[in-house]
Design an enzyme around this catalytic site. Sequence first.
Site, short mmCIF file in Angstrom:
data_model
loop_
_atom_site.label_atom_id
_atom_site.label_comp_id
_atom_site.label_asym_id
_atom_site.label_seq_id
_atom_site.Cartn_x
_atom_site.Cartn_y
_atom_site.Cartn_z
N LYS A 97 0.82 -1.21 0.00
CA LYS A 97 0.00 0.00 0.00
C LYS A 97 0.86 1.26 0.00
O LYS A 97 0.55 2.24 -0.68
CB LYS A 97 -0.95 -0.02 1.20
CG LYS A 97 -2.11 -1.00 1.04
CD LYS A 97 -3.06 -0.89 2.21
CE LYS A 97 -4.35 -1.69 1.97
NZ LYS A 97 -4.10 -3.12 1.77
N GLU A 123 -4.49 7.90 7.27
CA GLU A 123 -5.21 8.66 6.25
C GLU A 123 -6.47 9.28 6.82
O GLU A 123 -6.97 8.84 7.86
CB GLU A 123 -5.63 7.73 5.10
CG GLU A 123 -4.46 7.14 4.33
CD GLU A 123 -4.92 6.21 3.22
OE1 GLU A 123 -4.12 5.97 2.30
OE2 GLU A 123 -6.07 5.73 3.26
N HIS A 157 -16.31 -5.85 5.20
CA HIS A 157 -15.34 -5.38 4.21
C HIS A 157 -15.30 -6.27 2.97
O HIS A 157 -14.34 -6.23 2.21
CB HIS A 157 -13.93 -5.26 4.82
CG HIS A 157 -13.86 -4.36 6.01
ND1 HIS A 157 -13.92 -2.98 5.92
CD2 HIS A 157 -13.78 -4.64 7.34
CE1 HIS A 157 -13.85 -2.46 7.14
NE2 HIS A 157 -13.76 -3.43 8.02
N ARG A 167 -5.44 -8.48 -11.24
CA ARG A 167 -6.05 -9.75 -11.68
C ARG A 167 -7.44 -9.46 -12.19
O ARG A 167 -7.92 -8.33 -12.15
CB ARG A 167 -6.14 -10.73 -10.51
CG ARG A 167 -6.85 -10.12 -9.30
CD ARG A 167 -7.11 -11.13 -8.21
NE ARG A 167 -7.50 -10.51 -6.96
CZ ARG A 167 -8.71 -10.05 -6.67
NH1 ARG A 167 -9.66 -10.12 -7.57
NH2 ARG A 167 -8.98 -9.52 -5.49
#
Length: 670
Positions: A116, A200, A235, A292
Site C-alpha cells: 500500500k 489517512e 469489508h 487480476r
Amino acid sequence: MFDKILIANRGEIACRIARTARRLGIRTVAVHSEADAHALHVEACDEAHLIGPAAARDSYLRIDRILDVAARTGAQAIHPGYGFLSENEAFAEACAAAGVVFIGPPADAIRAMGSKSNSKALMEAAGVPLVPGYHGEDQDPALLAREAVRIGFPVLIKASAGGGGKGMRIVRDPVGFAEALASAKREAVSSFGDDRVLVERYLDRPRHIELQVFADTHGQCIHLFERDCSVQRRHQKVLEEAPAPGLSVQRRRQMGSAAVAAARAVNYVGAGTVEFIQDSSGEFFFMEMNTRLQVEHPVTEMITGLDLVEWQLRVASGEPLPLSQEQVAIHGHAIEARVYAEDPARDFVPAIGRVVHLREPAASAHVRVDTGVREGDEIGVHYDPMIAKLVCWDVDRDAALRRMRQALGEYQVAGLANNLQFLSAVVAHRAFAKAHVEPGLLDTGLIERHRSELFPESTGADDTVLAVAAMAELLRARADAQARAARSADPFSPWHSASGWRLNQDNHHVLRFVDGDRAVAIVAHYRGDAFELELPGGSRRVTGEADADGRITIDLGGARVLAQVVRRDHALTIFCDGRSHRLDLETPATGDAADAGGSLSAPMPGTVIEVLVKAGDRVEKGAALVILEAMKMQHTIAAPATGTVSAVYFAAGEQVTDGAELLAFERDAA
C-alpha cells in the site's frame, strides 16, 4: 493464440475460464485437490490432474506441483483466475522461468501494487488523487501522531501490507490515537508479519467505485468503465453493479483517466482493477489496484458485450487490444449478487454441508449464473463458500433491478444456510433501489445502517406455508399408501387406503411441526375430494397435487398456491412466493424427551481450537464449551441449559466432521 492452457484455480472462475477457452478452440487442463476430485471445474476441462490434499496450502498454492502438471501436459500458458496465486509475483516469475506464459500482469507490476505504501507513492508521482494522509517509512509513534493532527480527525490507521479489514482502526480524536496505533500494529504484525501502517483521513459514508482497465504489450491501455461495489459486509462485497448509479459523465471520464494513469505507472499488461473511494461530495481517491480479474467482472461484460477472459488470452498471446477507448460503450445496466452458503442472521458465518436441492433461475440474455456448484455437492471447510454469482442485465437500472428481484425469487437452495433472502431484502430496500435517483443513499455502511430492516425478527411460518407443508405430507402419505397397495396381493384392502378411513375413529390426521422455537399442530380432516386443515389462523378447505420432484400446487380456500417442498429426513424446506422456510416434523428425536440430555454436535466440519470443559464440570446455560474453527472463522459451542458435562470426545487440534458428537451433556432436572 494458445492451443492449451492450464487453469490454476477451482470453482466458478475455473468453469468460467474453461467456457471461453472451449469457445475459442483452446484445450484446458484442470488441477484439483483431493476434495475436488469430482468438482464441476474438473468436468468442465479437457483433462484434470490431482495436485494434493484438500488444504489450499498443500494443493492450489503449490507452485511446484502446478508447474509440473503444466510441463507434463504441454500447457503453453497458465490462467490463475482470482485468489490463490493470482497476485503472487513469485508465481509469475516461476512461470516465466519455466517457459510458461502467465496470463496476468508482469511480476514487477504485481510487486509494485502489493504494498500500500509503495503503490501510493507511485500513484502520487503519476498524479492519481490520493486520500490525504501519511504513507512514509518512518514509523515513529510521535511522528505518526503529529501527522494525524495535520491530516485532521477522524483518521484511519491502516496496515501497509494489509487487507480484509485487519490492522485497521478508526480514530476520532487525538486522545485515543496512541492506543489505536499500538493495537493496529499488533494486529498487523500478527496477520501479515509487518507492523508498518499508513494514516489517512477517514471518509464517512464513502462509496467504493472501481475501474476495469486493460493493457497490452503494444503500449495500449484503456478502461472499460466503472463498477460500484459499495454494498459490503465485513469489508467484503455483496452486490456489484455497472455503471455506478448517479455517476456523471464528467466524473466517469476523470476516474477513467486516473485509472489508466495508474496502470501505465507500473507498465501494466492484461486485466486489472483500480479501486477508488469516493466521499459524499463526489471527490474520489485511489485506494488500491487489484492485479487480476475480479469476481465482479461479469457486470462489465454484460454492459459492454465483451468477453474479458478472451481479451486476457489474446493479450497474453501477444495480440493488441481488440478495441480502442473510443470503440467501447455502455449498453444498459447490470447487477451481480454473490450467492453464498452463509447465515446472515449469525453475522454471515459460513455454512458447511451438502447442497441437497438446487434450482437456478433460467439463463437468458437478461440472466446469467456463473457457478461451480451442483446439486449434491459439498460446501467444505477448506474453500470460499460461494455457491454462484447471479448477474442480471436490462436496458436501465430499474429494469435490471426487476430482473434481479425475480431471479432471486426463483433461486432455490436447500440443505444449508444461504443468503438468498438477505440479497432479496437488500435489492428491494429503498436505499439500494433508489440509489440512481438519490446517490447519497448508497455507501459502504448501507447494510449496517439499515440492519433492523434487513435482518427483521422472524415471524414464523404463516398459514400458507403451513398448509403447503401439511398437504405435502398428506399427499406423500397417500402416494406411499398407493404404492404399497400396488405391491400388495390385495390392492383393494382398506388397510392400504389413504382416504382417512379409520376403524372406530374420526377420519383425521394430526401433523406436528417445529417452526423455530414454536411447536405447531395441524389437524387434517378428510372431506372426500379435499382436506379441511385446522391452521393457526382458522380452518381452511385445501386440495392439492404434487409430483415426484416436490413441486406442489394447492388450492387454499380458492387461492392457487405454487410451491416446492424439499424433504430431507424430518426437515422440510418450503419455497413459496419467492421465499424459503424451514420446518421440522416433530419426532421422538425432536421432542422434549431428547432434550433432557444427550450430546452436542459439530454444526460443520472443522478443527477443535480449544476445549473449555472436562468431564464432570457443571456449567450454566450459555457457557462456552468448545471452540471450533471452520472457513477461517471461530464458532463457539455453548451449553443449551444448566447441567453437567458427562464426557468429552475431542481434544484441541483434532479434526471433526459435520454432526460429530463433541461431548455428552446432562441437563439438570427441572
